[in-house]
Motif scaffolding. Structure first.
Motif, PDB file in Angstrom:
ATOM      1  N   ASP A 109       0.819  -1.206   0.000  1.00 14.91           N
ATOM      2  CA  ASP A 109       0.000   0.000   0.000  1.00 14.91           C
ATOM      3  C   ASP A 109       0.856   1.260   0.000  1.00 14.91           C
ATOM      4  OD1 ASP A 109      -2.738  -1.314   0.679  1.00 14.91           O
ATOM      5  OD2 ASP A 109      -1.411  -2.018   2.272  1.00 14.91           O
ATOM      6  N   THR A 117      -6.470  11.973   9.848  1.00 16.94           N
ATOM      7  CA  THR A 117      -6.710  10.699   9.176  1.00 16.94           C
ATOM      8  C   THR A 117      -5.443  10.229   8.472  1.00 16.94           C
ATOM      9  OG1 THR A 117      -7.465  11.713   7.114  1.00 16.94           O
ATOM     10  CG2 THR A 117      -9.147  11.232   8.789  1.00 16.94           C
ATOM     11  N   ARG A 119      -4.662   7.954   4.954  1.00 14.88           N
ATOM     12  CA  ARG A 119      -5.221   7.321   3.772  1.00 14.88           C
ATOM     13  C   ARG A 119      -4.310   6.159   3.365  1.00 14.88           C
ATOM     14  NH1 ARG A 119      -7.109  12.091  -0.284  1.00 14.88           N
ATOM     15  NH2 ARG A 119      -7.926  10.249  -1.393  1.00 14.88           N
ATOM     16  N   ILE A 120      -4.877   4.966   3.213  1.00 12.17           N
ATOM     17  CA  ILE A 120      -4.142   3.754   2.855  1.00 12.17           C
ATOM     18  C   ILE A 120      -4.654   3.312   1.494  1.00 12.17           C
ATOM     19  CG2 ILE A 120      -3.583   1.394   3.532  1.00 12.17           C
ATOM     20  CD1 ILE A 120      -4.292   2.290   6.448  1.00 12.17           C
ATOM     21  N   ASP A 128      -9.745   1.022  -3.955  1.00 15.59           N
ATOM     22  CA  ASP A 128     -10.118   0.362  -2.702  1.00 15.59           C
ATOM     23  C   ASP A 128      -9.428   1.014  -1.493  1.00 15.59           C
ATOM     24  OD1 ASP A 128     -11.740  -1.464  -4.033  1.00 15.59           O
ATOM     25  OD2 ASP A 128     -10.038  -2.796  -4.442  1.00 15.59           O
ATOM     26  N   GLU A 129      -9.337   2.295  -1.525  1.00 17.44           N
ATOM     27  CA  GLU A 129      -8.680   3.051  -0.453  1.00 17.44           C
ATOM     28  C   GLU A 129      -9.380   2.862   0.890  1.00 17.44           C
ATOM     29  OE1 GLU A 129      -8.177   7.757   0.806  1.00 17.44           O
ATOM     30  OE2 GLU A 129      -8.262   7.224  -1.311  1.00 17.44           O
ATOM     31  N   ARG A 130      -8.580   2.796   1.948  1.00 14.27           N
ATOM     32  CA  ARG A 130      -9.090   2.758   3.320  1.00 14.27           C
ATOM     33  C   ARG A 130      -8.642   4.022   4.042  1.00 14.27           C
ATOM     34  NH1 ARG A 130      -5.986  -1.578   2.472  1.00 14.27           N
ATOM     35  NH2 ARG A 130      -4.639  -1.322   4.284  1.00 14.27           N
ATOM     36  N   VAL A 131      -9.473   4.479   4.965  1.00 17.51           N
ATOM     37  CA  VAL A 131      -9.148   5.674   5.735  1.00 17.51           C
ATOM     38  C   VAL A 131      -9.185   5.332   7.216  1.00 17.51           C
ATOM     39  CG1 VAL A 131      -9.794   8.055   6.304  1.00 17.51           C
ATOM     40  CG2 VAL A 131     -10.065   7.209   3.956  1.00 17.51           C
ATOM     41  N   ARG A 132      -8.122   5.657   7.930  1.00 10.84           N
ATOM     42  CA  ARG A 132      -8.040   5.388   9.365  1.00 10.84           C
ATOM     43  C   ARG A 132      -8.103   6.705  10.125  1.00 10.84           C
ATOM     44  NH1 ARG A 132      -6.248   1.011  12.708  1.00 10.84           N
ATOM     45  NH2 ARG A 132      -6.792   1.653  14.825  1.00 10.84           N
ATOM     46  N   GLN A 133      -9.046   6.794  11.057  1.00 12.22           N
ATOM     47  CA  GLN A 133      -9.184   7.982  11.887  1.00 12.22           C
ATOM     48  C   GLN A 133      -8.157   7.946  13.010  1.00 12.22           C
ATOM     49  OE1 GLN A 133     -11.636  10.267  11.005  1.00 12.22           O
ATOM     50  NE2 GLN A 133     -10.738  11.718  12.478  1.00 12.22           N
ATOM     51  N   ASN A 146       0.778  -5.108   9.930  1.00 15.68           N
ATOM     52  CA  ASN A 146      -0.640  -4.794  10.187  1.00 15.68           C
ATOM     53  C   ASN A 146      -0.831  -3.779  11.306  1.00 15.68           C
ATOM     54  OD1 ASN A 146      -1.645  -6.651   8.200  1.00 15.68           O
ATOM     55  ND2 ASN A 146      -1.217  -8.318   9.648  1.00 15.68           N
ATOM     56  N   GLU A 163      -5.100  -3.388  15.359  1.00 19.35           N
ATOM     57  CA  GLU A 163      -6.503  -3.780  15.193  1.00 19.35           C
ATOM     58  C   GLU A 163      -7.085  -4.199  16.544  1.00 19.35           C
ATOM     59  OE1 GLU A 163      -8.311  -3.495  12.545  1.00 19.35           O
ATOM     60  OE2 GLU A 163      -6.656  -2.848  11.237  1.00 19.35           O
TER      61      GLU A 163
END
Length: 335
Positions: A109, A117, A119-120, A128-133, A146, A163
């Motif tokens: 990634d 945030t 952005r991954i 298929d981007e994921r966003v982590r707060q 991970n 996680e």
């Protein structure tokens, strides 16, 4: 490969006082007034840069690679694609806020810290981007095993997000200017950080939630880049020299060699097993073979002006980005 390098340099890791001060967990001496706060020298006008130049029209502030997929950043966008896709104007463009921080690469990634945030963006599927707060703002971020690791250029701490667990914030030596993911020989990943004001490099002991050993990168660190099997390639901009580090239980200096003036960009070339730096003062990219324990120059080519970023893809292409708008330079394996 790394084990060969480690054996070759055993007995030769003693470095000059300009290169390395004592390795201590969470401690680094105050630098002398002439050390630290490195910045890249402004380039002269470029002359006949090697390979192919793709016009971008804007300064490129970051360039990273995941396998054969590159991502470069301009003020308000990421452009993602293979060399062929970049050549043929078929790359993917992802809009970003200009206030976002450093662009980094993980094993699969691209990772971009954007304040509250992260952005991954998967290299093989940017949609298929994921966003982590985040709990606190970050200017740089890395993914390792991970875990999301974030830091801020104005805070002396690093936060680890796992996680299904509360974030863990740890104290580190000074603020963080660059944070990278380093793949290790045993298949795990680690995180290494730098601070340019004090020219330190430090690993993070993720399994123990604490800072690791602290070293100094010569007179003034520029860019660092991940290599194979725990290698970290560093440009000592003020040295001027290239420094090669290895990471096992802690980060250790392996090799150094003098370079052209003001090395800034750094990269690992997996196809040829070369360490690269770019000299912005001389508009040169220099590749070093490191398997024999001392960096030996084996490749050199003229670059665009202000070549502050360099990466090599797994297919053997070396790519250089201009920070002042001259574009993207691609040097193929044949060249």
């Amino acid at each position: 490969m790394y084990s060969r390098i480690r054996r070759a340099v055993t007995g030769s890791i003693v470095a000059s006082a300009l290169v390395l001060t004592a390795c201590q967990q969470g401690s680094s001496p105050d630098p002398a007034p002439e050390m630290g706060n490195a910045t890249p020298a402004a380039s002269p006008e470029s002359e006949n840069p090697a390979g192919e130049v793709i016009a971008v029209g804007q300064p490129i502030t970051d360039l990273v690679a995941v396998g054969d997929v590159l991502a470069y950043r301009t003020e308000g966008a990421l452009t993602i694609g293979t060399v062929d896709q970049l050549r043929n104007d078929e790359a993917t463009t992802v809009e970003i806020d200009p206030s976002c921080g450093d662009l980094n690469e993980g094993s699969a990634d691209f990772v971009l810290a954007c304040g509250d945030t992260v952005r991954i963006i998967p290299a093989d599927s940017p949609a298929d981007e994921r966003v982590r707060q985040l709990e606190d703002p970050a200017t740089t971020a890395a993914l390792a095993d991970n875990m999301l690791v974030v830091a801020n250029g104005e805070a002396s701490n690093v936060t680890i997000y796992r996680e299904d667990a509360d974030p863990k914030t740890i104290r580190v030596e000074d603020a963080t200017d660059q944070l990278i993911t380093v793949p290790r020989a045993d298949g795990t990943e680690s995180v290494v950080r730098t601070n340019r004001e004090t020219t330190i490099i430090q690993n993070i002991e993720l399994d123990k939630n604490r800072q690791g050993g602290t070293l100094r990168v010569g007179l003034g660190v520029g860019q660092i880049a991940p290599g194979a099997d725990g290698l970290v390639i560093a440009a000592d901009t003020m040295g001027p020299q290239i420094a090669v580090y290895g990471y096992e239980a802690a980060i250790r200096l392996q090799q150094t060699a003098p370079t052209e003036a003001s090395p800034w960009g750094a990269a690992w070339d997996p196809a040829r097993e070369l360490a690269w730096v770019t000299s912005t003062a001389e508009n040169e990219a220099i590749g070093y073979r490191i398997a024999d324990g001392v960096p030996v120059e084996t490749q050199r080519f003229p670059t665009l002006a202000d070549a502050q970023n360099i990466r090599a893809t797994t297919d053997g292409s070396v790519v250089v980005a201009s920070a002042t708008g001259e574009g993207l330079q691609i040097v193929s394996p044949a060249e």
